[in-house]
Design a protein around this motif. Structure first.
Motif, PDB file in Angstrom:
ATOM      1  N   MET A 164       0.816  -1.218   0.000  1.00 58.97           N
ATOM      2  CA  MET A 164       0.000   0.000   0.000  1.00 58.97           C
ATOM      3  C   MET A 164       0.848   1.265   0.000  1.00 58.97           C
ATOM      4  O   MET A 164       0.379   2.329  -0.434  1.00 58.97           O
ATOM      5  CB  MET A 164      -0.928   0.010   1.213  1.00 58.97           C
ATOM      6  N   LYS A 165       2.051   1.179   0.483  1.00 57.65           N
ATOM      7  CA  LYS A 165       2.891   2.375   0.627  1.00 57.65           C
ATOM      8  C   LYS A 165       3.069   3.144  -0.689  1.00 57.65           C
ATOM      9  O   LYS A 165       2.845   4.357  -0.735  1.00 57.65           O
ATOM     10  CB  LYS A 165       4.254   1.992   1.211  1.00 57.65           C
ATOM     11  N   PRO A 166       3.484   2.474  -1.782  1.00 58.91           N
ATOM     12  CA  PRO A 166       3.638   3.238  -3.027  1.00 58.91           C
ATOM     13  C   PRO A 166       2.319   3.771  -3.576  1.00 58.91           C
ATOM     14  O   PRO A 166       2.288   4.831  -4.202  1.00 58.91           O
ATOM     15  CB  PRO A 166       4.276   2.228  -3.995  1.00 58.91           C
ATOM     16  N   LEU A 167       1.217   3.067  -3.324  1.00 60.26           N
ATOM     17  CA  LEU A 167      -0.080   3.515  -3.833  1.00 60.26           C
ATOM     18  C   LEU A 167      -0.537   4.791  -3.136  1.00 60.26           C
ATOM     19  O   LEU A 167      -0.983   5.742  -3.794  1.00 60.26           O
ATOM     20  CB  LEU A 167      -1.126   2.410  -3.647  1.00 60.26           C
ATOM     21  N   VAL A 168      -0.423   4.817  -1.801  1.00 61.49           N
ATOM     22  CA  VAL A 168      -0.861   6.012  -1.087  1.00 61.49           C
ATOM     23  C   VAL A 168       0.091   7.181  -1.369  1.00 61.49           C
ATOM     24  O   VAL A 168      -0.340   8.338  -1.439  1.00 61.49           O
ATOM     25  CB  VAL A 168      -0.995   5.762   0.430  1.00 61.49           C
ATOM     26  N   ALA A 169       1.381   6.876  -1.555  1.00 60.23           N
ATOM     27  CA  ALA A 169       2.325   7.949  -1.887  1.00 60.23           C
ATOM     28  C   ALA A 169       2.021   8.529  -3.261  1.00 60.23           C
ATOM     29  O   ALA A 169       2.099   9.752  -3.471  1.00 60.23           O
ATOM     30  CB  ALA A 169       3.760   7.426  -1.834  1.00 60.23           C
ATOM     31  N   LEU A 170       1.659   7.652  -4.209  1.00 62.10           N
ATOM     32  CA  LEU A 170       1.304   8.116  -5.548  1.00 62.10           C
ATOM     33  C   LEU A 170       0.070   9.006  -5.493  1.00 62.10           C
ATOM     34  O   LEU A 170       0.018  10.060  -6.148  1.00 62.10           O
ATOM     35  CB  LEU A 170       1.050   6.912  -6.453  1.00 62.10           C
TER      36      LEU A 170
END
Length: 228
Positions: free
Chosen positions: A135-141
Motif C-alpha cells: 500500500m505504501k507506493p499507492l498512497v504515496a502516488l
C-alpha cells in the motif's frame, strides 16, 4: 433594510452544512450504508452548487468542477477505495490548476519552507503511514497531487487562513485515513475525525475562493438565477 437570513442568501451553503452534519451523526445509527452514500455526497455537491451560483468566473467554474469530483469521490470511496481516490485526484488536479492561475509573485522565508514541506512532505508522510508494503507506493502516488494541491493553495494569492488552511486540513484528513492502515488501525480516531476535518477543509477552500473572487470581480459575482 435588514439583511436577509443566511438560509435565504446562501441556501446551498446551509444545505451543505446540514448534509455534512446529518452524515456525521447518522453514521452512528442503524441506517444502511447505501442510504448514507447520497447524503455524504450531497454535502460537497451543495458546495459545488454554491460556487456555481455565487460567481460567474472561469475560476468559479473550475472550483465547481473540482468539487463535483470530490463529491463523487466521497460516494465512490464507500464502495471502492481506488474509485474514491480517482475522484479526489480529479479534485486535486483541477484545484491546483485554479491555484496556479492565482500564484503569488514569489515565495520567501516561511512561505517557501511551507511550500516545500507540503509539496514533498505530504507524499513522504503518506508513504510512511501504512504497514502494508504494497500500500505504501499507492498512497504515496495518490498523495503527490494532494501535496501539490496543498502547496498550490499555499502559494496562491487566496487568503491563507481560509484556502491554504483548508487544503492543509484536507491533507490531515487523508493522513488519518492512511494511518488507519497503520498506527491507528483499530482506533476510533479516524472514524470520528476524518469526515469533520475533511469537510471543514473543503468548506474553507470553497468559501475562501468564492469570497475572494466576488471581491475582485464584483461584476461577475451574481449568476443569473442565483441569490445574492
Amino acid at each position: 433594510m435588514p439583511h436577509r437570513a443566511l438560509s435565504q442568501k446562501r441556501p446551498y451553503l446551509v444545505l451543505s452544512v446540514l448534509a455534512a452534519l446529518a452524515y456525521f451523526y447518522l453514521q452512528a445509527t442503524n441506517l444502511p450504508g447505501l442510504y448514507l452514500i447520497p447524503i455524504k455526497g450531497s454535502a460537497v455537491a451543495f458546495l459545488a452548487l454554491y460556487a456555481w451560483m455565487r460567481h460567474g468566473s472561469r475560476d468559479a467554474r473550475m472550483l465547481t468542477a473540482a468539487l463535483v469530483f470530490a463529491s463523487l469521490g466521497d460516494m465512490a470511496i464507500e464502495l471502492d477505495l481506488i474509485a474514491g481516490a480517482v475522484g479526489f485526484v480529479g479534485f486535486h488536479i483541477i484545484a491546483l490548476l485554479m491555484f496556479l492561475r492565482h500564484k503569488r509573485e514569489a515565495l520567501e522565508g516561511r512561505d517557501s519552507v511551507m511550500f516545500i514541506a507540503l509539496l514533498l512532505g505530504t507524499p513522504f508522510v503518506a508513504y510512511l503511514l501504512p504497514y502494508d508494503p504494497d500500500m505504501k507506493p499507492l498512497v504515496a502516488l495518490y498523495a503527490l497531487p494532494l501535496g501539490a494541491m496543498a502547496a498550490g493553495a499555499w502559494a496562491s494569492d487566496f487568503p491563507q487562513m481560509r484556502v491554504a488552511a483548508g487544503a492543509i486540513l484536507f491533507v490531515i484528513s487523508d493522513w488519518l485515513i492512511f494511518a488507519e492502515m497503520g498506527p491507528l488501525s483499530g482506533s476510533p480516531i479516524p472514524q470520528y475525525l476524518v469526515w469533520p476535518i475533511y469537510y471543514l477543509g473543503i468548506f474553507l477552500i470553497t468559501i475562501g475562493v468564492i469570497t475572494t473572487l466576488r471581491k475582485r470581480d464584483p461584476e461577475l459575482r451574481v449568476v443569473k438565477g442565483g441569490a445574492d
